[in-house]
Design a protein around this motif. Sequence first.
Motif, PDB file in Angstrom:
ATOM      1  N   THR A   1      -4.439  -1.582  -0.336  1.00 44.51           N
ATOM      2  CA  THR A   1      -4.247  -2.331  -1.574  1.00 44.51           C
ATOM      3  C   THR A   1      -5.538  -3.001  -2.011  1.00 44.51           C
ATOM      4  N   LEU A   2      -6.270  -3.586  -1.081  1.00 42.01           N
ATOM      5  CA  LEU A   2      -7.544  -4.219  -1.426  1.00 42.01           C
ATOM      6  C   LEU A   2      -8.540  -3.193  -1.955  1.00 42.01           C
ATOM      7  N   ALA A   3      -8.572  -2.001  -1.366  1.00 41.25           N
ATOM      8  CA  ALA A   3      -9.470  -0.947  -1.854  1.00 41.25           C
ATOM      9  C   ALA A   3      -9.057  -0.502  -3.256  1.00 41.25           C
ATOM     10  N   CYS A   4      -7.761  -0.392  -3.493  1.00 38.61           N
ATOM     11  CA  CYS A   4      -7.264  -0.034  -4.818  1.00 38.61           C
ATOM     12  C   CYS A   4      -7.678  -1.094  -5.835  1.00 38.61           C
ATOM     13  N   LEU A   5      -7.474  -2.347  -5.494  1.00 34.89           N
ATOM     14  CA  LEU A   5      -7.829  -3.429  -6.405  1.00 34.89           C
ATOM     15  C   LEU A   5      -9.325  -3.479  -6.672  1.00 34.89           C
ATOM     16  N   GLU A   6     -10.117  -3.148  -5.670  1.00 35.48           N
ATOM     17  CA  GLU A   6     -11.567  -3.089  -5.871  1.00 35.48           C
ATOM     18  C   GLU A   6     -11.913  -2.034  -6.919  1.00 35.48           C
ATOM     19  N   SER A   7     -11.263  -0.871  -6.839  1.00 35.57           N
ATOM     20  CA  SER A   7     -11.534   0.174  -7.828  1.00 35.57           C
ATOM     21  C   SER A   7     -11.045  -0.254  -9.214  1.00 35.57           C
TER      22      SER A   7
ATOM     23  N   VAL B   1       3.279  -6.001  -6.570  1.00 41.28           N
ATOM     24  CA  VAL B   1       4.595  -6.403  -6.084  1.00 41.28           C
ATOM     25  C   VAL B   1       4.615  -6.107  -4.589  1.00 41.28           C
ATOM     26  N   ASP B   2       4.764  -7.156  -3.799  1.00 37.67           N
ATOM     27  CA  ASP B   2       4.764  -7.009  -2.346  1.00 37.67           C
ATOM     28  C   ASP B   2       6.192  -7.042  -1.815  1.00 37.67           C
ATOM     29  N   ASN B   3       6.509  -6.081  -0.984  1.00 33.95           N
ATOM     30  CA  ASN B   3       7.854  -5.933  -0.425  1.00 33.95           C
ATOM     31  C   ASN B   3       7.967  -6.551   0.969  1.00 33.95           C
ATOM     32  N   GLY B   4       7.685  -7.840   1.066  1.00 34.81           N
ATOM     33  CA  GLY B   4       7.884  -8.550   2.330  1.00 34.81           C
ATOM     34  C   GLY B   4       6.903  -8.176   3.424  1.00 34.81           C
ATOM     35  N   SER B   5       5.663  -7.910   3.055  1.00 30.45           N
ATOM     36  CA  SER B   5       4.655  -7.527   4.055  1.00 30.45           C
ATOM     37  C   SER B   5       4.443  -8.624   5.089  1.00 30.45           C
ATOM     38  N   GLU B   6       4.094  -8.178   6.276  1.00 29.30           N
ATOM     39  CA  GLU B   6       3.808  -9.096   7.379  1.00 29.30           C
ATOM     40  C   GLU B   6       2.376  -8.948   7.878  1.00 29.30           C
ATOM     41  N   ASP B   7       1.504  -8.338   7.060  1.00 25.25           N
ATOM     42  CA  ASP B   7       0.128  -8.075   7.483  1.00 25.25           C
ATOM     43  C   ASP B   7      -0.906  -8.924   6.742  1.00 25.25           C
ATOM     44  N   GLY B   8      -0.446  -9.965   6.072  1.00 24.95           N
ATOM     45  CA  GLY B   8      -1.369 -10.835   5.345  1.00 24.95           C
ATOM     46  C   GLY B   8      -1.770 -10.307   3.979  1.00 24.95           C
ATOM     47  N   SER B   9      -1.073  -9.318   3.492  1.00 27.94           N
ATOM     48  CA  SER B   9      -1.415  -8.711   2.197  1.00 27.94           C
ATOM     49  C   SER B   9      -1.419  -9.727   1.062  1.00 27.94           C
TER      50      SER B   9
ATOM     51  N   ASN C   1      -0.444   2.141  -3.995  1.00 25.85           N
ATOM     52  CA  ASN C   1      -1.449   1.192  -3.521  1.00 25.85           C
ATOM     53  C   ASN C   1      -2.576   1.845  -2.727  1.00 25.85           C
ATOM     54  N   ASP C   2      -2.423   3.098  -2.336  1.00 24.86           N
ATOM     55  CA  ASP C   2      -3.506   3.783  -1.615  1.00 24.86           C
ATOM     56  C   ASP C   2      -4.372   4.620  -2.556  1.00 24.86           C
ATOM     57  N   THR C   3      -4.276   4.344  -3.853  1.00 25.38           N
ATOM     58  CA  THR C   3      -5.062   5.046  -4.859  1.00 25.38           C
ATOM     59  C   THR C   3      -6.354   4.288  -5.130  1.00 25.38           C
ATOM     60  N   GLU C   4      -7.447   5.037  -5.263  1.00 19.23           N
ATOM     61  CA  GLU C   4      -8.698   4.464  -5.755  1.00 19.23           C
ATOM     62  C   GLU C   4      -9.048   5.253  -7.007  1.00 19.23           C
ATOM     63  N   VAL C   5      -9.277   4.543  -8.097  1.00 16.85           N
ATOM     64  CA  VAL C   5      -9.445   5.190  -9.388  1.00 16.85           C
ATOM     65  C   VAL C   5     -10.898   5.208  -9.842  1.00 16.85           C
ATOM     66  N   ASP C   6     -11.225   6.211 -10.631  1.00 14.93           N
ATOM     67  CA  ASP C   6     -12.523   6.306 -11.284  1.00 14.93           C
ATOM     68  C   ASP C   6     -12.602   5.208 -12.348  1.00 14.93           C
TER      69      ASP C   6
ATOM     70  N   LEU D   1       1.146  -2.139  -8.885  1.00 13.79           N
ATOM     71  CA  LEU D   1       1.014  -1.617  -7.522  1.00 13.79           C
ATOM     72  C   LEU D   1       2.159  -2.170  -6.694  1.00 13.79           C
ATOM     73  N   VAL D   2       2.745  -1.335  -5.871  1.00 10.30           N
ATOM     74  CA  VAL D   2       3.737  -1.794  -4.906  1.00 10.30           C
ATOM     75  C   VAL D   2       3.080  -1.741  -3.532  1.00 10.30           C
ATOM     76  N   ASN D   3       3.229  -2.812  -2.789  1.00  7.22           N
ATOM     77  CA  ASN D   3       2.621  -2.896  -1.460  1.00  7.22           C
ATOM     78  C   ASN D   3       3.681  -3.240  -0.422  1.00  7.22           C
ATOM     79  N   TRP D   4       3.553  -2.612   0.724  1.00  7.07           N
ATOM     80  CA  TRP D   4       4.346  -2.985   1.892  1.00  7.07           C
ATOM     81  C   TRP D   4       3.480  -2.734   3.121  1.00  7.07           C
ATOM     82  N   ASN D   5       2.929  -3.824   3.655  1.00  4.10           N
ATOM     83  CA  ASN D   5       2.078  -3.772   4.846  1.00  4.10           C
ATOM     84  C   ASN D   5       0.912  -2.800   4.693  1.00  4.10           C
ATOM     85  N   GLY D   6       0.334  -2.771   3.499  1.00  2.00           N
ATOM     86  CA  GLY D   6      -0.800  -1.886   3.242  1.00  2.00           C
ATOM     87  C   GLY D   6      -2.005  -2.652   2.738  1.00  2.00           C
ATOM     88  N   ARG D   7      -2.275  -3.787   3.370  1.00  2.00           N
ATOM     89  CA  ARG D   7      -3.336  -4.694   2.911  1.00  2.00           C
ATOM     90  C   ARG D   7      -4.650  -3.977   2.612  1.00  2.00           C
ATOM     91  N   ASP D   8      -5.174  -3.217   3.559  1.00  2.00           N
ATOM     92  CA  ASP D   8      -6.493  -2.613   3.370  1.00  2.00           C
ATOM     93  C   ASP D   8      -6.491  -1.598   2.231  1.00  2.00           C
TER      94      ASP D   8
END
Length: 115
Positions: free
Chosen positions: A19-25, A41-49, A95-100, A10-17
């Motif tokens: 990404t967390l939902a994706c990881l939950e799935s 892989v986080d691209n320098g997020s500033e949102d606490g990801s 990172n905004d994917t939620e999988v079956d 997963l690539v994340n950039w300031n998409g904490r919520d």
Amino acid sequence: MDTPLVTIILVNWNGRDDTLACLESLAALDYPRERRHVVMVDNGSEDGSVAAVRERYPDVEVVANDSNLRFAHANNQGLDIARSRGSDFAWLLNNDTEVDSAALSALVAAAHNDD
């Protein structure tokens, strides 16, 4: 048939919520835990990801870049990790994917059934 090792990237950039939902799935996948490895892989997020992922999903490997190295570069970092671990497959997810829960098992089965 041996169960293939799969690295999920997963690539994340300031998409904490997202990404967390994706990881939950991903945590609910029916694919054996010992045969899957998740890399965020986080691209320098500033949102606490980074801190949120490390706290809630300590088994996820986090690569914390100091700046936004862009999507393709970050995926390549994840693919380098997959190769270094000897993964049979890499699954690139937005990172905004939620999988079956059966998604990864189905993908691996399809790959094995297609010459």
